[in-house]
Design a protein around this motif. Structure first.
Motif, PDB file in Angstrom:
ATOM      1  N   MET A 174       1.004  -1.277  -0.127  1.00  0.00           N
ATOM      2  CA  MET A 174       0.187  -0.184  -0.375  1.00  0.00           C
ATOM      3  C   MET A 174       0.985   1.333  -0.110  1.00  0.00           C
ATOM      4  O   MET A 174       1.678   1.394   1.135  1.00  0.00           O
ATOM      5  N   GLY A 175       0.726   2.384  -0.775  1.00  0.00           N
ATOM      6  CA  GLY A 175       1.558   3.447  -1.318  1.00  0.00           C
ATOM      7  C   GLY A 175       1.544   4.197   0.314  1.00  0.00           C
ATOM      8  O   GLY A 175       0.154   4.404   1.373  1.00  0.00           O
ATOM      9  N   THR A 176       3.092   5.233   0.549  1.00  0.00           N
ATOM     10  CA  THR A 176       2.001   5.434   2.060  1.00  0.00           C
ATOM     11  C   THR A 176       1.138   7.320   1.744  1.00  0.00           C
ATOM     12  O   THR A 176       1.153   7.907   2.343  1.00  0.00           O
ATOM     13  N   HIS A 177       0.683   7.188   0.616  1.00  0.00           N
ATOM     14  CA  HIS A 177       0.418   8.252  -0.213  1.00  0.00           C
ATOM     15  C   HIS A 177      -0.653   8.282  -0.637  1.00  0.00           C
ATOM     16  O   HIS A 177      -1.594   8.410  -1.811  1.00  0.00           O
ATOM     17  N   GLU A 178      -2.348   7.942   0.407  1.00  0.00           N
ATOM     18  CA  GLU A 178      -2.974   8.165  -0.232  1.00  0.00           C
ATOM     19  C   GLU A 178      -4.137   9.103   0.259  1.00  0.00           C
ATOM     20  O   GLU A 178      -4.524   9.100   0.968  1.00  0.00           O
ATOM     21  N   VAL A 179      -4.594  10.022  -0.764  1.00  0.00           N
ATOM     22  CA  VAL A 179      -5.630  11.266  -1.298  1.00  0.00           C
ATOM     23  C   VAL A 179      -6.932  11.081  -0.776  1.00  0.00           C
ATOM     24  O   VAL A 179      -7.487  10.414  -1.111  1.00  0.00           O
ATOM     25  N   PHE A 180      -7.446  10.865   0.887  1.00  0.00           N
ATOM     26  CA  PHE A 180      -8.404  11.009   0.757  1.00  0.00           C
ATOM     27  C   PHE A 180      -8.805  11.776   1.982  1.00  0.00           C
ATOM     28  O   PHE A 180      -8.621  12.444   2.675  1.00  0.00           O
ATOM     29  N   ASN A 181      -9.835  11.621   1.916  1.00  0.00           N
ATOM     30  CA  ASN A 181     -11.114  13.293   3.109  1.00  0.00           C
ATOM     31  C   ASN A 181     -10.708  14.462   2.969  1.00  0.00           C
ATOM     32  O   ASN A 181     -10.206  15.197   3.477  1.00  0.00           O
ATOM     33  N   GLN A 182     -10.178  15.143   1.598  1.00  0.00           N
ATOM     34  CA  GLN A 182     -10.243  16.107   1.128  1.00  0.00           C
ATOM     35  C   GLN A 182     -11.036  16.749   0.417  1.00  0.00           C
ATOM     36  O   GLN A 182     -11.976  15.823  -0.267  1.00  0.00           O
ATOM     37  N   SER A 183     -11.433  18.363   0.654  1.00  0.00           N
ATOM     38  CA  SER A 183     -12.370  18.662   0.194  1.00  0.00           C
ATOM     39  C   SER A 183     -12.223  18.912  -1.935  1.00  0.00           C
ATOM     40  O   SER A 183     -10.836  18.411  -1.591  1.00  0.00           O
ATOM     41  N   VAL A 184     -12.848  19.627  -2.506  1.00  0.00           N
ATOM     42  CA  VAL A 184     -12.496  19.730  -3.543  1.00  0.00           C
ATOM     43  C   VAL A 184     -12.880  21.203  -4.280  1.00  0.00           C
ATOM     44  O   VAL A 184     -13.063  22.301  -3.321  1.00  0.00           O
ATOM     45  N   PRO A 185     -12.515  21.471  -4.912  1.00  0.00           N
ATOM     46  CA  PRO A 185     -12.303  22.957  -5.802  1.00  0.00           C
ATOM     47  C   PRO A 185     -13.726  23.664  -6.032  1.00  0.00           C
ATOM     48  O   PRO A 185     -14.852  22.709  -6.193  1.00  0.00           O
ATOM     49  N   LEU A 186     -14.072  24.007  -4.918  1.00  0.00           N
ATOM     50  CA  LEU A 186     -15.375  25.147  -5.427  1.00  0.00           C
ATOM     51  C   LEU A 186     -15.485  26.052  -6.731  1.00  0.00           C
ATOM     52  O   LEU A 186     -14.893  26.844  -7.255  1.00  0.00           O
ATOM     53  N   GLU A 187     -16.274  24.912  -7.514  1.00  0.00           N
ATOM     54  CA  GLU A 187     -16.479  25.350  -8.972  1.00  0.00           C
ATOM     55  C   GLU A 187     -17.163  24.965  -9.808  1.00  0.00           C
ATOM     56  O   GLU A 187     -17.852  24.201  -9.413  1.00  0.00           O
ATOM     57  N   GLY A 188     -17.872  25.678 -11.087  1.00  0.00           N
ATOM     58  CA  GLY A 188     -18.852  25.092 -11.407  1.00  0.00           C
ATOM     59  C   GLY A 188     -20.384  25.471 -11.160  1.00  0.00           C
ATOM     60  O   GLY A 188     -21.256  24.922 -11.960  1.00  0.00           O
ATOM     61  N   HIS A 189     -20.256  26.297 -10.001  1.00  0.00           N
ATOM     62  CA  HIS A 189     -21.367  25.853  -9.542  1.00  0.00           C
ATOM     63  C   HIS A 189     -21.511  27.828 -10.065  1.00  0.00           C
ATOM     64  O   HIS A 189     -21.531  28.552 -11.083  1.00  0.00           O
ATOM     65  N   ASP A 190     -23.478  28.150  -9.670  1.00  0.00           N
ATOM     66  CA  ASP A 190     -23.802  30.005 -10.645  1.00  0.00           C
ATOM     67  C   ASP A 190     -23.632  30.101  -9.193  1.00  0.00           C
ATOM     68  O   ASP A 190     -24.947  30.408  -8.205  1.00  0.00           O
ATOM     69  N   ALA A 191     -22.669  31.289  -9.397  1.00  0.00           N
ATOM     70  CA  ALA A 191     -22.679  32.034  -7.784  1.00  0.00           C
ATOM     71  C   ALA A 191     -24.241  32.875  -7.770  1.00  0.00           C
ATOM     72  O   ALA A 191     -24.315  33.480  -6.875  1.00  0.00           O
ATOM     73  N   ALA A 192     -24.717  33.746  -8.314  1.00  0.00           N
ATOM     74  CA  ALA A 192     -25.855  34.187  -8.516  1.00  0.00           C
ATOM     75  C   ALA A 192     -26.928  32.951  -8.409  1.00  0.00           C
ATOM     76  O   ALA A 192     -28.190  33.948  -7.371  1.00  0.00           O
ATOM     77  N   ALA A 193     -27.522  32.226  -8.835  1.00  0.00           N
ATOM     78  CA  ALA A 193     -28.514  31.470  -8.783  1.00  0.00           C
ATOM     79  C   ALA A 193     -28.496  30.589  -6.655  1.00  0.00           C
ATOM     80  O   ALA A 193     -28.977  30.607  -6.582  1.00  0.00           O
ATOM     81  N   LEU A 194     -27.598  30.319  -5.973  1.00  0.00           N
ATOM     82  CA  LEU A 194     -27.276  29.872  -4.999  1.00  0.00           C
ATOM     83  C   LEU A 194     -27.575  31.316  -4.198  1.00  0.00           C
ATOM     84  O   LEU A 194     -27.667  31.151  -2.434  1.00  0.00           O
ATOM     85  N   ASP A 195     -27.355  32.455  -3.956  1.00  0.00           N
ATOM     86  CA  ASP A 195     -27.841  33.848  -3.473  1.00  0.00           C
ATOM     87  C   ASP A 195     -28.933  34.320  -3.665  1.00  0.00           C
ATOM     88  O   ASP A 195     -29.206  35.025  -3.829  1.00  0.00           O
ATOM     89  N   LEU A 196     -29.629  33.673  -2.374  1.00  0.00           N
ATOM     90  CA  LEU A 196     -30.789  33.901  -2.241  1.00  0.00           C
ATOM     91  C   LEU A 196     -31.715  35.323  -1.865  1.00  0.00           C
ATOM     92  O   LEU A 196     -32.140  36.051  -2.016  1.00  0.00           O
TER      93      LEU A 196
END
Length: 542
Positions: free
Chosen positions: A1-23
Motif C-alpha cells: 500500500m502506498g504511503t500517500h493516499e489522498v482521501f477526506n479532502q475537499s474539492v475546489p469550489l467551481e462549476g457553480h452558479d454564484a447568483a442562483a445560490l445567493d437567495l
C-alpha cells in the motif's frame, strides 16, 4: 500500500452558479425594483463559478502589474504592464456594465442590478474592481461641468474595454477613470494638500484649463484615461479632471514615481505620481473642490460596501463548501454542532450586509439623496469593519488548509482590511457622519424614518432604536462617541431591514446577538434557540 493516499479532502469550489445560490441577493434585487436585471446577474453568476475565470483571478494576483518608467532607449514612458488575465477580467467587468453602465441604462433598478453583478464578480478577483469603481463614480461628478461630461461620459459608460495607449476622446471605444486625492503630508486631511493649479489663460472658472504642479501619495489605477484630483487655486481647494494624454497625442505632465507594494489588492496598480505642469480642467467652482469630488466619493463608498458583500459571500461559500466535503471526528464538518453555529453566524452577517447593500443601491436609483448621504457612510463604516474578522473566521473553517497561498482564503484575508481604508478610514467616516448630521438634519431624519419602518416588529430592535435616539439626543462629547453612534446606527438599520425582509430564523439570530447581546464576541456564538438548519439551508442550498 502506498504511503500517500489522498482521501477526506475537499474539492475546489467551481462549476457553480454564484447568483442562483445567493437567495438573499436575488430577493434584494427584486425587492428594490431591479428584477429586470436578474438574467444579467445570472450570466455573471455563472461566469463567477467558471473554473477558467477563477484561474484568471489567481493569475492576475500571481503576476502583479510591473512599472516601466522608461523604454529601452531611455525615453520616459510611465507605463504599467498587466498580466493578460487582468485585462480579461476588466473586459468582462466593463462589458457587463460594472463601470459606467448604470448611467446609460434606462431600465429600472440600474444601480441595484450593477451592485449585484459587482458583488458577484468581485468574488472572482477584487483588485480590478478599483478602476471599475472609479469609472462608475466619476460620472456624476463630471456632470457638474457639461462640457467635460458631454465628451467623456459616452466613453466612461461604454461597454467596450479599450486599454490602448493614447488620447481617449475621439480615438477610443471606451475609457477608464482613476482618482488622485491624497498627499504625503495630509492623507485624508486633503485641506493639507500643497498641489497648486494655475490658469493657462486669462479665463478662469468651470471648464477652463489649469496647469497642476505637485505630488499625489496615492493615485489609483495610473493607466486610466482620466483622473479626478484636487489642487489649490487662489480661491481654495478645487477639483480638476486630469487626462493622462493630451489631445495632440503627447503625454500629459504626469510622472509615476513608483507602485505601492501593498498587503493585498495585488492585481491593481496603486501609485505615487508627480504633476509637473499637468493640464487639467476645472470641475465645479474654484474653492469648491471637496463638495465636488464628494459626489464621486459617495459612490465609491457604496462600492466599498458592495466589495465587502462580495468578499463575505466568497469567504462563506468557501467555508461551507469545505465543511460539506470534509469529515472530522467521525462525521462531516457540516454536521458538527459547533461548526454549524459558526457557519450560520457567518451567514447571518453576510445576509445583513447584503440587505444593507441592496437598500443603499436602491436609494441611488430612486434619488434618495438625504438617505444615501448618511446611510452610505454608516454602512461603509460598519460593514467594512466586519470584513477582516469575517474573513479570519471563514479562513479558520478550513483550518491549516485555509492558511496557505494555494487556497483562495489567503487572498480574501489580505483583501479584507482594504475597503475600510479606501474612501475614508473609520474615524474619517464617523466624523463625516457627524458633519452630515449637523449640516443636513434631513439626512438623519431619513435614516431614522427608514429604521422606524420596523417599529413594533421586534422588542429587541425597538430597545436598540431607543438607545440610538438617546445617543443622538446627547450633544456632549460627540467626537469621542462617534464610533459608538455610527455602529449603533448601522446595527439598527441592518436589524430593521432583516426584520422586515429576511426569514424569521435570520432576523431572530441577528436581533438576539447583535442587538440584545445574547451572544459572544466571536462568530459561532448564536444562542441554542437559533434555527441553524433554516439559516444554513437558505444561505447555501444543497
Amino acid at each position: 500500500m502506498g504511503t500517500h493516499e489522498v482521501f477526506n479532502q475537499s474539492v475546489p469550489l467551481e462549476g457553480h452558479d454564484a447568483a442562483a445560490l445567493d437567495l438573499a441577493l436575488r430577493e434584494g434585487v427584486e425587492r428594490e425594483g431591479a428584477g429586470v436585471h436578474l438574467d444579467d446577474i445570472g450570466r455573471v453568476g455563472r461566469l463567477a463559478g467558471d473554473p477558467d475565470w477563477i484561474h484568471n483571478g489567481e493569475l492576475a494576483n500571481q503576476f502583479p502589474p510591473v512599472f516601466k518608467p522608461f523604454d529601452r532607449f531611455g525615453h520616459r514612458v510611465d507605463e504599467v504592464e498587466y498580466h493578460p488575465a487582468y485585462h480579461d477580467l476588466m473586459t468582462v467587468a466593463v462589458r457587463e456594465g460594472l463601470a459606467g453602465g448604470p448611467w446609460a441604462d434606462d431600465r429600472p433598478g440600474a444601480h441595484v442590478g450593477r451592485a449585484a453583478k459587482f458583488a458577484i464578480w468581485t468574488q472572482v478577483e477584487a483588485g480590478h474592481g478599483c478602476p471599475i469603481s472609479m469609472t462608475y463614480s466619476i460620472v456624476p461628478a463630471l456632470r457638474a461641468e457639461p462640457s467635460l461630461s458631454d465628451s467623456w461620459e459616452p466613453l466612461l459608460t461604454s461597454t467596450a474595454y479599450d486599454p490602448t495607449q493614447g488620447p481617449a476622446v475621439g480615438h477610443k471605444a471606451g475609457a477608464i477613470a482613476g482618482m488622485a486625492m491624497t498627499e504625503k503630508q495630509g492623507g485624508s486631511d486633503v485641506r493639507a494638500n500643497t498641489t497648486r493649479a494655475v490658469a493657462t489663460t486669462t479665463a478662469t472658472g468651470p471648464g477652463e484649463e489649469y496647469a497642476l504642479t505637485g505630488h499625489k501619495w496615492f493615485c489609483s489605477a495610473p493607466m486610466s484615461d482620466l483622473f479626478l484630483t484636487l489642487a489649490y487655486t487662489d480661491a481654495g481647494l478645487s477639483c480638476f479632471a486630469l487626462p493622462r494624454w493630451l489631445p495632440d497625442g503627447t503625454r500629459n505632465g504626469i510622472e509615476v514615481q513608483r507602485l505601492k507594494d501593498k498587503l493585498g489588492n495585488r492585481s491593481n496598480a496603486s501609485s505615487e505620481i508627480e504633476l509637473d505642469g499637468a493640464l487639467a480642467r476645472l470641475v465645479g467652482d474654484e474653492g469648491r473642490g471637496i463638495p465636488t469630488i464628494l459626489t464621486m466619493v459617495n459612490h465609491t463608498r457604496l462600492d466599498c460596501v458592495i466589495g465587502v458583500v462580495g468578499q463575505m459571500r466568497a469567504g462563506f461559500s468557501q467555508a461551507i463548501h469545505h465543511a460539506r466535503h470534509r469529515s472530522a471526528f467521525g462525521k462531516p464538518l457540516i454536521d458538527q454542532p459547533l461548526m454549524r453555529n459558526v457557519l450560520a453566524d457567518l451567514a447571518v452577517e453576510s445576509e445583513a450586509a447584503t440587505l444593507l447593500m441592496t437598500r443603499l443601491a436602491g436609494g441611488y436609483d430612486r434619488g434618495e439623496g438625504a438617505f444615501t448621504r448618511i446611510a452610505t457612510a454608516v454602512g461603509k463604516y460598519w460593514v467594512c469593519k466586519r470584513a477582516p474578522v469575517f474573513a479570519h473566521e471563514a479562513l479558520e473553517c478550513l483550518g491549516g488548509a485555509g492558511y496557505v497561498e494555494e487556497a483562495p482564503m489567503a487572498r480574501l484575508f489580505r483583501e479584507s482590511p482594504l475597503n475600510g481604508i479606501w474612501e475614508g478610514s473609520g474615524n474619517v467616516i464617523c466624523l463625516d457622519v457627524l458633519r452630515a448630521a449637523a449640516r443636513d438634519p434631513e439626512s438623519v431624519d431619513a435614516l431614522l424614518a427608514e429604521i422606524a419602518l420596523a417599529a413594533g416588529a421586534d422588542p429587541r430592535l425597538d430597545r436598540a432604536v431607543s438607545d440610538l435616539h438617546a445617543e443622538l439626543g446627547d450633544a456632549s462629547d460627540l467626537e469621542v462617541r462617534a464610533r459608538r453612534i455610527v455602529e449603533r446606527a448601522a446595527l439598527v438599520l441592518q436589524g430593521s431591514l432583516l426584520v422586515r425582509h429576511a426569514p424569521t430564523a435570520v432576523a431572530d439570530a441577528f436581533c438576539a446577538t447583535r442587538l440584545a447581546g445574547d451572544g459572544g464576541r466571536a462568530f459561532g456564538t448564536l444562542p441554542p434557540t437559533s434555527d441553524l438548519d433554516a439559516i444554513l439551508e437558505r444561505a447555501w442550498p444543497r
